[in-house]
Write an enzyme that holds these catalytic residues in place. Structure first.
Site, PDB file in Angstrom:
ATOM      1  N   LYS A 173       0.692  -1.132   0.055  1.00 28.45           N
ATOM      2  CA  LYS A 173       0.105  -0.017   0.064  1.00 28.45           C
ATOM      3  C   LYS A 173       0.817   1.316   0.046  1.00 28.45           C
ATOM      4  O   LYS A 173       1.833   1.674   1.038  1.00 28.45           O
ATOM      5  CB  LYS A 173      -0.970  -0.023   1.066  1.00 28.45           C
ATOM      6  N   CYS A 282      13.090   9.704   8.609  1.00 26.99           N
ATOM      7  CA  CYS A 282      13.011   9.067  10.164  1.00 26.99           C
ATOM      8  C   CYS A 282      14.214   9.144  10.733  1.00 26.99           C
ATOM      9  O   CYS A 282      14.270   9.426  11.894  1.00 26.99           O
ATOM     10  CB  CYS A 282      12.514   7.713   9.660  1.00 26.99           C
ATOM     11  N   GLU A 380       8.147  14.726  17.051  1.00 33.70           N
ATOM     12  CA  GLU A 380       8.856  14.667  15.698  1.00 33.70           C
ATOM     13  C   GLU A 380       8.337  15.696  14.727  1.00 33.70           C
ATOM     14  O   GLU A 380       7.269  15.709  14.409  1.00 33.70           O
ATOM     15  CB  GLU A 380       8.689  13.007  15.242  1.00 33.70           C
TER      16      GLU A 380
HETATM   17  P1  NDP Z   1       1.255   7.636   8.700  1.00 35.00           P
HETATM   18  O1  NDP Z   1       1.410   6.696   9.952  1.00 35.00           O
HETATM   19  O2  NDP Z   1       0.039   8.724   8.980  1.00 35.00           O
HETATM   20  O3  NDP Z   1       1.194   6.696   7.445  1.00 35.00           O
HETATM   21  C1  NDP Z   1       1.825   5.700   7.233  1.00 35.00           C
HETATM   22  C2  NDP Z   1       1.069   4.743   6.195  1.00 35.00           C
HETATM   23  O4  NDP Z   1      -0.057   4.191   6.919  1.00 35.00           O
HETATM   24  C3  NDP Z   1       0.410   5.294   5.143  1.00 35.00           C
HETATM   25  O5  NDP Z   1       0.379   4.644   3.801  1.00 35.00           O
HETATM   26  C4  NDP Z   1      -1.108   5.521   5.614  1.00 35.00           C
HETATM   27  O6  NDP Z   1      -1.734   5.686   4.501  1.00 35.00           O
HETATM   28  C5  NDP Z   1      -1.060   4.087   6.206  1.00 35.00           C
HETATM   29  N1  NDP Z   1      -2.132   4.264   7.202  1.00 35.00           N
HETATM   30  C6  NDP Z   1      -2.881   5.397   7.681  1.00 35.00           C
HETATM   31  N2  NDP Z   1      -4.006   5.204   8.621  1.00 35.00           N
HETATM   32  C7  NDP Z   1      -3.831   3.920   8.431  1.00 35.00           C
HETATM   33  C8  NDP Z   1      -4.658   2.664   9.351  1.00 35.00           C
HETATM   34  N3  NDP Z   1      -5.757   3.000   9.892  1.00 35.00           N
HETATM   35  N4  NDP Z   1      -4.357   1.437   8.961  1.00 35.00           N
HETATM   36  C9  NDP Z   1      -3.236   0.968   8.005  1.00 35.00           C
HETATM   37  N5  NDP Z   1      -2.423   2.043   7.288  1.00 35.00           N
HETATM   38  C10 NDP Z   1      -2.865   3.062   7.658  1.00 35.00           C
HETATM   39  O7  NDP Z   1       2.723   8.209   8.780  1.00 35.00           O
HETATM   40  P2  NDP Z   1       3.166   9.497   7.841  1.00 35.00           P
HETATM   41  O8  NDP Z   1       2.648   9.662   6.399  1.00 35.00           O
HETATM   42  O9  NDP Z   1       2.863  10.594   8.866  1.00 35.00           O
HETATM   43  O10 NDP Z   1       4.676   9.027   7.661  1.00 35.00           O
HETATM   44  C11 NDP Z   1       5.582   9.750   8.543  1.00 35.00           C
HETATM   45  C12 NDP Z   1       6.116   8.892   9.522  1.00 35.00           C
HETATM   46  O11 NDP Z   1       6.737   7.618   8.928  1.00 35.00           O
HETATM   47  C13 NDP Z   1       7.069   9.390  10.388  1.00 35.00           C
HETATM   48  O12 NDP Z   1       6.787   9.303  11.846  1.00 35.00           O
HETATM   49  C14 NDP Z   1       8.344   8.903  10.022  1.00 35.00           C
HETATM   50  O13 NDP Z   1       9.528   8.982  10.924  1.00 35.00           O
HETATM   51  C15 NDP Z   1       8.131   7.507   9.796  1.00 35.00           C
HETATM   52  N6  NDP Z   1       9.190   6.963   9.026  1.00 35.00           N
HETATM   53  C16 NDP Z   1       9.880   5.897   9.686  1.00 35.00           C
HETATM   54  C17 NDP Z   1      10.772   5.147   9.103  1.00 35.00           C
HETATM   55  C18 NDP Z   1      11.627   4.141   9.586  1.00 35.00           C
HETATM   56  O14 NDP Z   1      12.151   3.435   8.496  1.00 35.00           O
HETATM   57  N7  NDP Z   1      11.592   4.040  10.770  1.00 35.00           N
HETATM   58  C19 NDP Z   1      11.055   5.622   7.504  1.00 35.00           C
HETATM   59  C20 NDP Z   1      10.228   6.637   6.947  1.00 35.00           C
HETATM   60  C21 NDP Z   1       9.444   7.289   7.911  1.00 35.00           C
HETATM   61  P3  NDP Z   1      -2.305   7.287   4.088  1.00 35.00           P
HETATM   62  O15 NDP Z   1      -0.960   7.796   3.807  1.00 35.00           O
HETATM   63  O16 NDP Z   1      -2.955   6.915   2.835  1.00 35.00           O
HETATM   64  O17 NDP Z   1      -3.114   7.834   5.300  1.00 35.00           O
END
Ligand code: NDP
Length: 488
Positions: A173, A282, A380
């Site tokens: 996804k 991240c 963050e």
């Molecule tokens: P989110 O947690 O909002 O979204 C991540 C993914 O989860 C998206 O595809 C989102 O879809 C999906 N999602 C949202 N709601 C649900 C749900 N209820 N059930 C299942 N999936 C869902 O993260 P952000 O987009 O805000 O991304 C930033 C975050 O990611 C930061 O905290 C960053 O640090 C972290 N990150 C961590 C990394 C690592 O390797 N540790 C690397 C890169 C980022 P949609 O976007 O369509 O809402």
């Protein structure tokens, strides 16, 4: 307007509806994205489940799976300019970074291509006569892979590579923010010749797509990258299907500079550590901990470098910082800075969103030395904002470094080898970089503790996470098994 499609069961389709994707450089719609809802998600999982159970995929040898992954790596490299341009257009990540990163994405697929036929079980020297006992590493099943908007091609490679090497099938996804590069990547999966259903690429909204995917009864493992709040929802869903989870979440990583460090080198590492990817990373080294005796000198260097950064359109090779991916992200940054200033923090540079079109925000340095309760220290930003705290002793540096619920990455800059070793032991984080920052490799495990999650991506261990162990007992005696109810 450009249009993209979902990829389900080996076919491209338009989805339940379409939604507009904004160009972060202008804030205007540039493409129509396909939205997967319950029906599309269910069909994608069913296709992945069918492909896992029957058809050509489970009959392929591990070596053949490796060859497919190698072909995919070559296709990614050949399509690099197209993929990089799409990622830049849809997420605002600058072209310098997307172009460089895509080559490394191909390396990840190549690494896991080579690993596919090296995922071995073991022969056990069992404590019973007439028995041969061994373990087999078998693929866990259908994997739901979920990624956020930043670096989607990279964050999906670290999931798809090991999952496919292990023999799993995947529903990937993409984030609703900037899904173009992954939807285009699906065409390479198709071209590489993966059997239908082995990889399905969808996008849609969290509540109607991600939610349905993560609680689906046929999902065996959820590989999630995102924020801790969404991770909690995902883990709650996994209570329904009892899928295993690996969580790669956010960070608030300390970047520690001792007075004996090479300050010019540390300043360059700090600038890229926090301002690369416009801070939407991240591992951003977002908390500078600086030893008091060099604070002024180091901040002067940082300020000069931050103010010299070229902020411009992300598709120009000369741009060093581009726009944030969304206005939502920019509003969050503005609100956190305002609350931190109210709590006593002071601005060294930046702090004000740029006027004009697009979601631009300048490199910002916020001194929180006199504002221990500033939200900037614990929340963050996921943007180009560096906080600064001052320490006098090594013990203070350790205490400040570990004063966080996150535990993803960390950087230590010092000329002392013995101090470096003490810091490596004391810092609670999944990665410690010493006199360097941001280095990654397919060969090295990556992941965090606490609010940063619990998975490890990269290396052999990541591929083993996509397997389950089957223990085989084989009796080698030709004597009949005695009747257990006859007394002897
Ligand atoms: P989110 O947690 O909002 O979204 C991540 C993914 O989860 C998206 O595809 C989102 O879809 C999906 N999602 C949202 N709601 C649900 C749900 N209820 N059930 C299942 N999936 C869902 O993260 P952000 O987009 O805000 O991304 C930033 C975050 O990611 C930061 O905290 C960053 O640090 C972290 N990150 C961590 C990394 C690592 O390797 N540790 C690397 C890169 C980022 P949609 O976007 O369509 O809402």
């Amino acid at each position: 307007m450009h249009r993209f499609q979902l990829y389900i069961d080996g076919s491209f389709e338009d989805g339940a509806a379409q939604f507009e994707s904004l160009d972060p450089a202008t804030g205007t719609p540039w493409a129509l994205m396909p939205e997967a809802r319950e029906d599309e998600v269910n069909r994608a999982v069913e296709a992945a489940h069918r492909a896992f159970r029957s058809g050509p995929w489970p009959r392929l040898t591990a070596t053949a799976r490796g060859k497919l992954l190698m072909k995919l790596a070559d296709l990614v490299l050949a399509a690099a300019p197209r993929l990089a341009a799409l990622e830049t257009r849809d997420t605002g990540k600058i072209i310098r970074e997307t172009s460089a990163q895509i080559a490394y994405v191909a390396d990840y697929y190549r690494y896991y291509a080579g690993l596919a036929d090296k995922i071995e079980g073991a022969h056990l020297p069992i404590d019973k006569p007439d028995m041969e006992v061994w373990t087999r590493r078998e693929p866990v099943g259908v994997v739901a892979a979920i990624v956020p908007w930043n670096s989607q091609l990279f964050l999906s490679a670290v999931k798809l590579g090991p999952a496919l090497a292990a023999g799993c099938t995947v529903v990937l996804k993409a984030s609703e923010d900037g899904p173009a590069p992954l939807l285009e990547f699906a065409r390479l999966i198709h071209e590489a010749g993966f059997p239908p259903g082995v990889v399905n690429v969808i996008t849609g909204f969290g509540p109607t797509c991600g939610h349905v995917l993560t609680r689906h009864p046929k999902v065996a493992h959820i590989a999630f990258t995102g924020g801790p709040g969404t991770a909690r929802a995902v883990v709650r869903n996994s209570a329904e299907n009892l899928a295993s989870t690996s969580l790669e979440l956010g960070g608030k990583s300390p970047f520690i500079v001792f007075a004996d460090a090479d300050l010019d080198s540390a300043a360059n590492a700090q600038v890229s550590g926090i301002f690369a990817a416009t801070g939407q990373s991240c591992v951003a080294g977002s908390r500078l901990l600086i030893q008091r005796s060099v604070k002024e000198a180091f901040l002067a260097k940082l300020k000069a470098k931050a103010e010299a950064i070229r902020i411009a359109a992300p598709d120009l090779m000369t741009t060093e910082v581009g726009p944030l991916c969304t206005q939502r992200q920019r509003s969050h940054i503005e609100a956190t800075i305002a609350a931190s200033l109210a709590a006593g923090a002071t601005l060294v540079t930046g702090g004000q969103a740029l006027t004009g079109p697009g979601f631009y925000f300048p490199p910002t340095i916020l001194d929180c030395s006199d504002a221990p309760n500033a939200p900037a220290l614990s929340q963050e930003f996921f943007g180009p904002v560096l906080t600064v705290l001052t320490f006098d002793t090594e013990d203070q540096a350790i205490e400040l470094a570990n004063d966080t619920q996150y535990g993803l990455a960390s950087g230590v800059f010092t000329a002392s080898l013995t101090r470096a070793h003490r810091m490596i032991r004391a810092i609670r984080a999944g990665v410690v970089w010493v006199n360097t920052y941001r280095a990654v490799s397919p060969i090295a495990p990556f992941g965090g503790h606490g609010l940063s999650g619990n998975g490890r991506e990269g290396g052999l261990a990541a591929a083993l996470d996509y397997t389950t162990t089957k223990t085989v007992w084989l009796r080698t005696s030709d004597d009949p098994i005695p009747d257990p109810f006859v007394m002897r």
